[in-house]
Motif scaffolding. Structure first.
Motif, PDB file in Angstrom:
ATOM      1  N   LEU A   1       0.791  -1.281  -0.049  1.00  0.00           N
ATOM      2  CA  LEU A   1       0.039  -0.202   0.040  1.00  0.00           C
ATOM      3  C   LEU A   1       0.870   1.327  -0.201  1.00  0.00           C
ATOM      4  CD1 LEU A   1      -2.878  -1.095   2.464  1.00  0.00           C
ATOM      5  CD2 LEU A   1      -2.946  -1.212   0.069  1.00  0.00           C
ATOM      6  N   THR A   2       1.872   1.390   0.691  1.00  0.00           N
ATOM      7  CA  THR A   2       2.851   2.345   0.708  1.00  0.00           C
ATOM      8  C   THR A   2       3.581   2.561  -0.576  1.00  0.00           C
ATOM      9  OG1 THR A   2       3.211   1.933   3.032  1.00  0.00           O
ATOM     10  CG2 THR A   2       4.964   3.284   1.838  1.00  0.00           C
ATOM     11  N   ASP A   3       4.029   1.573  -1.336  1.00  0.00           N
ATOM     12  CA  ASP A   3       4.465   1.465  -2.509  1.00  0.00           C
ATOM     13  C   ASP A   3       3.587   2.351  -3.550  1.00  0.00           C
ATOM     14  OD1 ASP A   3       6.573   1.288  -4.495  1.00  0.00           O
ATOM     15  OD2 ASP A   3       5.561  -0.554  -5.374  1.00  0.00           O
ATOM     16  N   LEU A   4       2.224   1.764  -3.464  1.00  0.00           N
ATOM     17  CA  LEU A   4       1.188   2.046  -4.519  1.00  0.00           C
ATOM     18  C   LEU A   4       0.785   3.563  -4.132  1.00  0.00           C
ATOM     19  CD1 LEU A   4      -1.251   1.505  -6.368  1.00  0.00           C
ATOM     20  CD2 LEU A   4      -2.372   0.810  -4.616  1.00  0.00           C
ATOM     21  N   SER A   5       0.852   3.873  -3.016  1.00  0.00           N
ATOM     22  CA  SER A   5       0.432   5.434  -2.788  1.00  0.00           C
ATOM     23  C   SER A   5       1.520   6.273  -3.195  1.00  0.00           C
ATOM     24  CB  SER A   5       0.097   5.684  -1.105  1.00  0.00           C
ATOM     25  OG  SER A   5       1.444   5.421  -0.222  1.00  0.00           O
TER      26      SER A   5
ATOM     27  N   ALA B   1       3.105  -1.010  -9.128  1.00  0.00           N
ATOM     28  CA  ALA B   1       2.005  -0.634  -8.535  1.00  0.00           C
ATOM     29  C   ALA B   1       0.649  -1.130  -8.836  1.00  0.00           C
ATOM     30  CB  ALA B   1       1.791   0.973  -8.563  1.00  0.00           C
ATOM     31  N   PHE B   2       0.355  -1.414 -10.113  1.00  0.00           N
ATOM     32  CA  PHE B   2      -0.895  -2.128 -10.577  1.00  0.00           C
ATOM     33  C   PHE B   2      -0.883  -3.369 -10.196  1.00  0.00           C
ATOM     34  CE2 PHE B   2      -1.630   1.837 -12.779  1.00  0.00           C
ATOM     35  CZ  PHE B   2      -2.764   2.251 -12.774  1.00  0.00           C
ATOM     36  N   TRP B   3       0.178  -4.035 -10.328  1.00  0.00           N
ATOM     37  CA  TRP B   3       0.405  -5.446  -9.815  1.00  0.00           C
ATOM     38  C   TRP B   3       0.010  -5.822  -8.387  1.00  0.00           C
ATOM     39  CZ3 TRP B   3       0.782  -9.891 -12.508  1.00  0.00           C
ATOM     40  CH2 TRP B   3       0.857 -11.157 -11.596  1.00  0.00           C
ATOM     41  N   GLY B   4       0.579  -4.709  -7.560  1.00  0.00           N
ATOM     42  CA  GLY B   4       0.469  -4.596  -6.113  1.00  0.00           C
ATOM     43  C   GLY B   4      -1.081  -4.377  -5.815  1.00  0.00           C
ATOM     44  N   ALA B   5      -1.707  -3.556  -6.625  1.00  0.00           N
ATOM     45  CA  ALA B   5      -3.308  -3.318  -6.228  1.00  0.00           C
ATOM     46  C   ALA B   5      -3.964  -4.366  -6.609  1.00  0.00           C
ATOM     47  CB  ALA B   5      -3.465  -1.970  -7.008  1.00  0.00           C
ATOM     48  N   LEU B   6      -3.540  -4.694  -7.916  1.00  0.00           N
ATOM     49  CA  LEU B   6      -4.806  -5.710  -8.520  1.00  0.00           C
ATOM     50  C   LEU B   6      -4.439  -7.297  -7.959  1.00  0.00           C
ATOM     51  CD1 LEU B   6      -4.701  -4.545 -11.991  1.00  0.00           C
ATOM     52  CD2 LEU B   6      -6.712  -4.275 -10.465  1.00  0.00           C
ATOM     53  N   ILE B   7      -3.351  -7.614  -7.813  1.00  0.00           N
ATOM     54  CA  ILE B   7      -2.982  -9.126  -7.297  1.00  0.00           C
ATOM     55  C   ILE B   7      -2.436  -9.168  -6.133  1.00  0.00           C
ATOM     56  CG2 ILE B   7      -1.510 -11.158  -8.166  1.00  0.00           C
ATOM     57  CD1 ILE B   7      -3.567 -10.043 -10.149  1.00  0.00           C
ATOM     58  N   LEU B   8      -1.365  -8.539  -5.677  1.00  0.00           N
ATOM     59  CA  LEU B   8      -0.720  -8.825  -4.285  1.00  0.00           C
ATOM     60  C   LEU B   8      -1.756  -8.423  -3.096  1.00  0.00           C
ATOM     61  CD1 LEU B   8       2.841  -7.504  -5.037  1.00  0.00           C
ATOM     62  CD2 LEU B   8       1.837  -9.989  -5.208  1.00  0.00           C
ATOM     63  N   VAL B   9      -2.479  -7.460  -3.027  1.00  0.00           N
ATOM     64  CA  VAL B   9      -3.236  -7.024  -2.151  1.00  0.00           C
ATOM     65  C   VAL B   9      -4.340  -8.240  -1.880  1.00  0.00           C
ATOM     66  CG1 VAL B   9      -5.251  -5.703  -1.317  1.00  0.00           C
ATOM     67  CG2 VAL B   9      -3.183  -4.728  -2.148  1.00  0.00           C
TER      68      VAL B   9
ATOM     69  N   SER C   1      -2.762 -12.880   2.803  1.00  0.00           N
ATOM     70  CA  SER C   1      -3.485 -13.729   3.732  1.00  0.00           C
ATOM     71  C   SER C   1      -4.188 -12.398   4.818  1.00  0.00           C
ATOM     72  CB  SER C   1      -2.623 -14.560   4.422  1.00  0.00           C
ATOM     73  OG  SER C   1      -2.233 -15.585   3.487  1.00  0.00           O
ATOM     74  N   PHE C   2      -3.505 -11.583   5.232  1.00  0.00           N
ATOM     75  CA  PHE C   2      -4.117 -10.586   6.184  1.00  0.00           C
ATOM     76  C   PHE C   2      -5.256 -10.090   5.469  1.00  0.00           C
ATOM     77  CE2 PHE C   2      -4.397  -6.895   8.619  1.00  0.00           C
ATOM     78  CZ  PHE C   2      -4.339  -7.564  10.015  1.00  0.00           C
ATOM     79  N   PHE C   3      -5.207  -9.582   4.411  1.00  0.00           N
ATOM     80  CA  PHE C   3      -6.127  -8.716   3.705  1.00  0.00           C
ATOM     81  C   PHE C   3      -7.375  -9.841   3.676  1.00  0.00           C
ATOM     82  CE2 PHE C   3      -8.563  -7.393  -0.092  1.00  0.00           C
ATOM     83  CZ  PHE C   3      -8.874  -6.200   0.628  1.00  0.00           C
ATOM     84  N   ILE C   4      -7.081 -11.032   3.146  1.00  0.00           N
ATOM     85  CA  ILE C   4      -8.039 -11.930   2.898  1.00  0.00           C
ATOM     86  C   ILE C   4      -8.857 -12.261   4.002  1.00  0.00           C
ATOM     87  CG2 ILE C   4      -8.538 -14.111   2.506  1.00  0.00           C
ATOM     88  CD1 ILE C   4      -6.144 -14.133   0.341  1.00  0.00           C
ATOM     89  N   GLN C   5      -8.217 -12.294   5.178  1.00  0.00           N
ATOM     90  CA  GLN C   5      -8.823 -12.845   6.646  1.00  0.00           C
ATOM     91  C   GLN C   5      -9.695 -11.447   7.176  1.00  0.00           C
ATOM     92  OE1 GLN C   5      -5.586 -13.917   8.920  1.00  0.00           O
ATOM     93  NE2 GLN C   5      -5.276 -15.782   7.681  1.00  0.00           N
TER      94      GLN C   5
END
Length: 151
Positions: free
Chosen positions: A26-30, A51-59, A63-67
């Motif tokens: 999120l920091t890199d994306l921002s 950034a787009f890979w992070g926003a669309l795929i990595l986030v 696992s923390f985000f999913i939970q």
């Protein structure tokens, strides 16, 4: 992120690797998004793709985000909306607008504080709030305005 930021995030998030990784994404994306909108720093294609890979795929793979998606999305939505609003205030360029923008622009902190809450509960969030908020505002208001005005 510098070493102090990495250490602070690790401490605030109690070493939860997935939560720390989500913060990095999120920091890199921002930062990249801000540079693209402000057009104040060149951004190469590799950084944009990351950034787009992070926003669309990595986030979405995190696992923390999913939970914790149902808790994080509303706070993330507010963070992005605050940043967009801050940009509008910046563009208007008056003294009061700069004050509002200065307050709104770095609210990724709200997402990190929600993550701290999800990891350690109310007492932990309260314990790390001052540290995180103080860390967030290392730039003074005067420095912020000078940079906006190109001084």
């Amino acid at each position: 992120m510098n070493t102090n930021e990495i250490t602070m995030l690790h401490d605030v998030l109690q070493g939860n690797r997935d939560a720390v990784h989500l913060c990095h994404i999120l920091t890199d994306l921002s930062h990249i998004w801000d540079d693209l909108v402000d057009r104040d720093k060149p951004v190469d294609n590799a950084a944009i793709n990351r950034a787009f890979w992070g926003a669309l795929i990595l986030v979405n793979e995190n696992s923390f985000f999913i939970q914790n998606r149902e808790h994080l999305l509303p706070v993330m939505r507010r963070w992005v909306n605050n940043w967009l609003t801050a940009n509008t205030f910046e563009a208007r360029g008056t003294g009061q607008d700069y004050h509002v923008s200065f307050i709104l622009r770095n609210r990724l902190t709200d997402v990190i504080l929600e993550m701290a809450y999800l990891i350690g509960g109310y007492e932990w969030q309260r314990r790390v709030s001052l540290v995180l908020e103080s860390f967030q505002y290392t730039e003074t208001f005067e420095e912020y305005v000078s940079e906006l005005q190109g001084v």
